[in-house]
Design a protein around this motif. Sequence first.
Motif, short mmCIF file in Angstrom:
data_model
loop_
_atom_site.label_atom_id
_atom_site.label_comp_id
_atom_site.label_asym_id
_atom_site.label_seq_id
_atom_site.Cartn_x
_atom_site.Cartn_y
_atom_site.Cartn_z
N GLU A 217 0.81 -1.22 0.00
CA GLU A 217 0.00 0.00 0.00
C GLU A 217 0.84 1.27 0.00
OE1 GLU A 217 -3.98 1.64 2.35
OE2 GLU A 217 -3.00 -0.22 2.96
N ALA A 218 1.97 1.24 0.70
CA ALA A 218 2.82 2.43 0.79
C ALA A 218 3.41 2.83 -0.56
CB ALA A 218 3.94 2.19 1.80
N HIS A 219 3.48 1.88 -1.50
CA HIS A 219 4.10 2.15 -2.80
C HIS A 219 3.09 2.22 -3.94
CE1 HIS A 219 8.20 1.68 -1.21
NE2 HIS A 219 7.71 0.70 -0.48
N GLU A 220 1.82 2.12 -3.61
CA GLU A 220 0.79 2.10 -4.65
C GLU A 220 0.67 3.45 -5.35
OE1 GLU A 220 -4.00 1.16 -5.11
OE2 GLU A 220 -3.22 1.86 -3.18
N ILE A 221 0.42 3.40 -6.66
CA ILE A 221 -0.05 4.57 -7.40
C ILE A 221 -1.50 4.28 -7.74
CG2 ILE A 221 0.27 6.08 -9.39
CD1 ILE A 221 3.10 5.07 -9.65
N PRO A 222 -2.46 4.99 -7.13
CA PRO A 222 -3.88 4.69 -7.36
C PRO A 222 -4.23 4.73 -8.85
CG PRO A 222 -3.63 6.18 -5.51
CD PRO A 222 -2.28 6.07 -6.14
N ALA A 223 -5.18 3.89 -9.23
CA ALA A 223 -5.56 3.77 -10.64
C ALA A 223 -5.97 5.12 -11.24
CB ALA A 223 -6.69 2.75 -10.79
N ALA A 224 -6.73 5.90 -10.48
CA ALA A 224 -7.20 7.19 -10.99
C ALA A 224 -6.03 8.14 -11.27
CB ALA A 224 -8.16 7.83 -9.99
N GLU A 225 -4.93 7.95 -10.57
CA GLU A 225 -3.77 8.82 -10.73
C GLU A 225 -2.89 8.38 -11.89
OE1 GLU A 225 0.04 10.22 -8.00
OE2 GLU A 225 -1.78 9.48 -7.03
N ILE A 226 -2.72 7.05 -12.07
CA ILE A 226 -1.81 6.55 -13.09
C ILE A 226 -2.49 6.47 -14.46
CG2 ILE A 226 -2.33 4.10 -12.71
CD1 ILE A 226 1.19 5.51 -13.38
N GLU A 227 -3.83 6.34 -14.49
CA GLU A 227 -4.53 6.11 -15.76
C GLU A 227 -4.32 7.22 -16.79
OE1 GLU A 227 -6.60 4.23 -18.70
OE2 GLU A 227 -5.77 3.42 -16.84
N PRO A 228 -4.36 8.51 -16.44
CA PRO A 228 -4.11 9.54 -17.46
C PRO A 228 -2.73 9.40 -18.10
CG PRO A 228 -5.12 10.52 -15.52
CD PRO A 228 -4.76 9.12 -15.14
N ALA A 229 -1.73 9.05 -17.31
CA ALA A 229 -0.38 8.86 -17.87
C ALA A 229 -0.35 7.65 -18.80
CB ALA A 229 0.63 8.68 -16.74
N ILE A 230 -1.07 6.59 -18.43
CA ILE A 230 -1.14 5.39 -19.28
C ILE A 230 -1.80 5.74 -20.61
CG2 ILE A 230 -2.20 3.11 -19.54
CD1 ILE A 230 -1.84 2.72 -16.53
N GLN A 231 -2.92 6.46 -20.55
CA GLN A 231 -3.62 6.82 -21.77
C GLN A 231 -2.74 7.67 -22.69
OE1 GLN A 231 -7.47 8.50 -20.97
NE2 GLN A 231 -8.19 6.70 -19.84
N GLN A 232 -1.98 8.58 -22.10
CA GLN A 232 -1.08 9.41 -22.91
C GLN A 232 0.00 8.56 -23.56
OE1 GLN A 232 0.57 12.90 -20.97
NE2 GLN A 232 2.30 12.99 -22.41
N ALA A 233 0.60 7.63 -22.78
CA ALA A 233 1.66 6.77 -23.31
C ALA A 233 1.13 5.86 -24.41
CB ALA A 233 2.27 5.94 -22.18
N VAL A 234 -0.09 5.30 -24.21
CA VAL A 234 -0.69 4.44 -25.23
C VAL A 234 -0.95 5.22 -26.52
CG1 VAL A 234 -2.78 3.13 -25.83
CG2 VAL A 234 -1.69 2.79 -23.61
N ALA A 235 -1.45 6.44 -26.39
CA ALA A 235 -1.71 7.28 -27.56
C ALA A 235 -0.42 7.57 -28.32
CB ALA A 235 -2.39 8.58 -27.14
N GLU A 236 0.66 7.82 -27.59
CA GLU A 236 1.96 8.09 -28.23
C GLU A 236 2.48 6.84 -28.94
OE1 GLU A 236 4.58 9.70 -25.30
OE2 GLU A 236 3.32 11.46 -24.93
N ALA A 237 2.28 5.67 -28.33
CA ALA A 237 2.71 4.42 -28.96
C ALA A 237 1.95 4.18 -30.26
CB ALA A 237 2.51 3.25 -28.01
N GLU A 238 0.64 4.48 -30.25
CA GLU A 238 -0.17 4.32 -31.45
C GLU A 238 0.26 5.30 -32.54
OE1 GLU A 238 -4.14 4.79 -30.04
OE2 GLU A 238 -4.27 2.73 -29.23
#
Length: 295
Positions: A217-238
């Motif tokens: 738990e101390a090292h978690e990045i909550p889904a709501a926080e990491i998801e925008p970064a994931i979406q940006q990275a996925v868009a760049e990969a595409e």
Amino acid sequence: MSQPTQPLVALESTVISHGLPYPQNLELARSMEATIREHGAIPRTVGIIGGQLVAGLDDSQIVHLATAPHVRKVSRRDLPVVVARGEDGATTVAATMWIAHRFGIQVFATGGIGGVHRGGPFDVSADLQELAQTPVIVVCAGAKAILDLPATLEYLETHGVTVVGLGTDVFPAFYSRDSGLPVDIRCDSADEVARLWRAKQALGLPGGLLVAVPVPEAHEIPAAEIEPAIQQAVAEAEARQLRSAEVTPFLLSRLAELTGERSVQTNIALLQNNARAAAEIAVALASSTPSSSLA
């Protein structure tokens, strides 16, 4: 009477050669092995040296894979190539599973498995098919959050892979503890996992067992926080039209940049946590008795 088995835990080497920069990669490889020993099991880091399959790299070989400039990333399909050419190779989840089974190792600790990629065209990691056919317990923090997690779990269900939540009812999402998706069964101890594995063996069912462990738990990045970064990275990969093996390394590297290396620290923490859990399962498995019948 059958001989007692040793509590062995396989570790992959892709994280050493392709996951982190030097010397972070070497420090992690050594510390994961140390964690496994501290919890009563024996680490067996898997790799390929000069075309030879090795399940139990010594320290000099680990240093070599951490520093050599041209180490091939090896999945199952690449195994005959590196062996025939006498090359060095760092093994992915799929290749590590195959080699671990070949050397009689039943438990394997990794970070997150591959899975079904987001968007199209349809792209599925070899890790999933390996889980469907190779009898190894894979301990992970779920599938990588950059993937299509519902489709990944659907694929595993279709291919008969039981997904266990160790101390959780929900499937972890790598950086995050809760994907919002249920696991097939919850186990609250290593002994429970060992009993489940013995039952699968007694039934003669093929394939592995996926044990998902939430990141501390101390090292978690909550889904709501990491998801925008994931979406940006996925868009760049595409936008770059990356495909197959190119996608995951790009996404993980880009996430490290977008999160200010926070994702890397979370990755290291979950790898250590998974090594601990795998060691406990290996010890429980070594001390349990194989089922002789279903009666």
